[in-house]
Write a protein that holds these residues in place. Structure first.
Motif, PDB file in Angstrom:
ATOM      1  N   LEU A   1      31.245  17.913   0.102  1.00  0.00           N
ATOM      2  CA  LEU A   1      31.072  18.199  -0.913  1.00  0.00           C
ATOM      3  C   LEU A   1      29.955  16.940  -1.389  1.00  0.00           C
ATOM      4  N   LEU A   2      29.625  16.203  -1.236  1.00  0.00           N
ATOM      5  CA  LEU A   2      28.685  15.306  -1.584  1.00  0.00           C
ATOM      6  C   LEU A   2      27.246  14.496  -0.970  1.00  0.00           C
ATOM      7  N   ARG A   3      26.376  14.498  -0.922  1.00  0.00           N
ATOM      8  CA  ARG A   3      24.861  13.771  -0.690  1.00  0.00           C
ATOM      9  C   ARG A   3      25.422  12.367  -0.570  1.00  0.00           C
ATOM     10  N   GLU A   4      25.360  11.676   0.943  1.00  0.00           N
ATOM     11  CA  GLU A   4      25.110  10.123   1.023  1.00  0.00           C
ATOM     12  C   GLU A   4      23.851   9.522  -0.043  1.00  0.00           C
ATOM     13  N   LYS A   5      24.130   8.275  -0.201  1.00  0.00           N
ATOM     14  CA  LYS A   5      23.359   7.686  -0.917  1.00  0.00           C
ATOM     15  C   LYS A   5      22.796   6.967   0.093  1.00  0.00           C
ATOM     16  N   GLU A   6      21.392   6.466   0.133  1.00  0.00           N
ATOM     17  CA  GLU A   6      20.275   5.951   1.144  1.00  0.00           C
ATOM     18  C   GLU A   6      19.684   4.635   0.471  1.00  0.00           C
ATOM     19  N   THR A   7      19.237   3.294   0.994  1.00  0.00           N
ATOM     20  CA  THR A   7      18.394   2.662   0.513  1.00  0.00           C
ATOM     21  C   THR A   7      17.456   2.105   0.774  1.00  0.00           C
ATOM     22  N   VAL A   8      16.495   2.445   0.484  1.00  0.00           N
ATOM     23  CA  VAL A   8      14.805   2.617   0.883  1.00  0.00           C
ATOM     24  C   VAL A   8      14.463   0.919   0.590  1.00  0.00           C
ATOM     25  N   HIS A   9      13.807   0.356   0.978  1.00  0.00           N
ATOM     26  CA  HIS A   9      13.752  -1.130   1.248  1.00  0.00           C
ATOM     27  C   HIS A   9      11.341  -0.987   1.025  1.00  0.00           C
ATOM     28  N   ALA A  10      11.381  -0.455  -0.189  1.00  0.00           N
ATOM     29  CA  ALA A  10       9.364   0.466  -0.329  1.00  0.00           C
ATOM     30  C   ALA A  10       9.373  -1.179  -0.271  1.00  0.00           C
ATOM     31  N   LEU A  11       9.069  -2.273  -0.607  1.00  0.00           N
ATOM     32  CA  LEU A  11       8.234  -3.650  -0.607  1.00  0.00           C
ATOM     33  C   LEU A  11      10.088  -4.647   0.191  1.00  0.00           C
ATOM     34  N   LYS A  12       9.980  -5.240   1.088  1.00  0.00           N
ATOM     35  CA  LYS A  12       9.830  -6.494   1.748  1.00  0.00           C
ATOM     36  C   LYS A  12       9.245  -7.978   2.181  1.00  0.00           C
ATOM     37  N   ASP A  13       9.945  -8.694   0.288  1.00  0.00           N
ATOM     38  CA  ASP A  13       8.508 -10.532   0.688  1.00  0.00           C
ATOM     39  C   ASP A  13       7.285 -10.032   0.904  1.00  0.00           C
ATOM     40  N   VAL A  14       7.138  -9.238  -0.098  1.00  0.00           N
ATOM     41  CA  VAL A  14       5.555  -9.575  -0.308  1.00  0.00           C
ATOM     42  C   VAL A  14       5.028 -10.304  -1.117  1.00  0.00           C
ATOM     43  N   SER A  15       3.886 -11.415  -0.297  1.00  0.00           N
ATOM     44  CA  SER A  15       3.101 -12.065  -1.186  1.00  0.00           C
ATOM     45  C   SER A  15       1.469 -12.185  -0.689  1.00  0.00           C
ATOM     46  N   PHE A  16       0.973 -12.490  -1.858  1.00  0.00           N
ATOM     47  CA  PHE A  16      -0.843 -12.161  -1.634  1.00  0.00           C
ATOM     48  C   PHE A  16      -0.985 -13.180  -2.965  1.00  0.00           C
ATOM     49  N   GLU A  17      -2.412 -12.756  -2.793  1.00  0.00           N
ATOM     50  CA  GLU A  17      -3.263 -13.811  -4.094  1.00  0.00           C
ATOM     51  C   GLU A  17      -4.587 -13.113  -4.285  1.00  0.00           C
ATOM     52  N   ILE A  18      -5.160 -12.746  -5.358  1.00  0.00           N
ATOM     53  CA  ILE A  18      -6.471 -12.338  -5.681  1.00  0.00           C
ATOM     54  C   ILE A  18      -7.105 -12.907  -6.668  1.00  0.00           C
ATOM     55  N   GLU A  19      -8.644 -13.391  -6.511  1.00  0.00           N
ATOM     56  CA  GLU A  19      -8.940 -14.304  -7.523  1.00  0.00           C
ATOM     57  C   GLU A  19      -9.856 -13.210  -8.218  1.00  0.00           C
ATOM     58  N   LYS A  20      -9.988 -13.422  -9.323  1.00  0.00           N
ATOM     59  CA  LYS A  20     -10.690 -12.297 -10.033  1.00  0.00           C
ATOM     60  C   LYS A  20     -12.339 -12.097 -10.002  1.00  0.00           C
ATOM     61  N   GLY A  21     -12.948 -10.966 -10.146  1.00  0.00           N
ATOM     62  CA  GLY A  21     -14.157 -10.388  -9.452  1.00  0.00           C
ATOM     63  C   GLY A  21     -14.267 -10.370  -7.962  1.00  0.00           C
ATOM     64  N   GLU A  22     -12.692  -9.882  -7.518  1.00  0.00           N
ATOM     65  CA  GLU A  22     -12.422  -9.476  -5.672  1.00  0.00           C
ATOM     66  C   GLU A  22     -12.373  -8.338  -6.056  1.00  0.00           C
TER      67      GLU A  22
END
Length: 269
Positions: A24-45
């Motif tokens: 009768l109903l559709r099951e739900k699922e959790t999709v983890h699009a981002l998992k503990d992502v870390s980074f740095e970008i300097e200006k002008g890169e």
């Protein structure tokens, strides 16, 4: 602190599965699009952000541009939290999605640009100077009075780039900007991005499946897969480590999928 600072970023979505026969109903699922992502970008890169479909690239761009709010983690761009200071934030960024448009379909390019000038509150003198500069660099002078719907795909993409840069943003997000373009249009687009990055110091984050774009533009690449950052460093170093003898030379690569597959295997994913 770096111009773009991302620390332990997480984002999930709840999706409904296809309803099974007799249910009768559709099951739900959790999709983890981002998992503990870390980074740095300097200006002008100019940084390439690559990975297979569904890896989390567009989700990252949408969070950095203030469209989405993450579940956890710290994100600042130029000292601003994108989704908390959205009005101020958008005045400093430009975004180009390869399959979407910010210009109006049935009106001439010049009318769309005039409206964008008012939206971003660009002074008339600055607008005219920047418009002249961009139309010359992107070869749009003969197309300014042509409606967007009458332009070819390559012309539309150049028009989109012009519109996204009219307010002289510090940061430009490019999500699949060369998708569907012919070889000549791709070369012209790459030349312009080199010019914008070097002459104006614009920080550019480029997401694409086209390795020729990455090789031509980016000395640094970040690879994401299954929502996790897998690599951050030089392009040649990545290829020498993960590319296999069965692949062609880098200048002939059409996508990154085979490199990602080798990386998954090496990391045990």
């Amino acid at each position: 602190m770096s111009y773009i600072f991302v620390d332990h970023l997480c984002k999930s979505f709840v999706v409904r599965k296809k309803r099974e026969k007799g249910a009768l109903l559709r099951e739900k699922e959790t999709v983890h699009a981002l998992k503990d992502v870390s980074f740095e970008i300097e200006k002008g890169e100019l940084v390439g952000y690559i990975g297979p479909n569904g890896a989390g690239k567009s989700t990252t761009v949408k969070i950095l541009s203030g469209i989405l709010v993450p579940e956890s983690g710290t994100v600042t761009v130029g000292g601003r939290v994108p989704w908390e200071n959205r009005k101020e934030h958008v005045s400093h960024i430009g975004v180009v999605f390869g399959q979407r448009t910010q210009l109006w379909w049935d009106v001439p390019l010049l009318d769309s640009y005039s409206l964008l000038k008012d939206i971003y509150r660009v002074p008339e003198a600055d607008y005219q100077k920047r418009l002249k500069e961009l139309t010359e660099a992107l070869q749009l002078g003969d197309l300014l009075r042509t409606p967007l719907r009458l332009l070819s795909l390559g012309q539309r993409m150049r028009a989109e780039l012009c519109g996204s840069l009219l307010h002289s943003p510090e940061l430009l997000f490019l999500d699949e900007p060369t998708i569907g373009l012919d070889a000549v249009s791709k070369l012209a687009l790459r030349d312009f991005l080199h010019w914008e990055n070097k002459e104006k110091g614009t920080t550019i984050l480029l997401t694409t499946h086209d390795m020729e774009d990455i090789a031509a533009l980016c000395s640094r690449v970040m690879v994401i897969g299954h929502g996790s950052k897998l690599y951050d460093g030089g392009l040649q170093e990545m290829l020498s480590k993960y590319d296999t003898k069965r692949t062609v030379q880098v200048e002939e690569h059409q996508n990154i999928d085979h490199v990602i597959a080798a990386m998954y295997k090496d990391l045990g994913l």
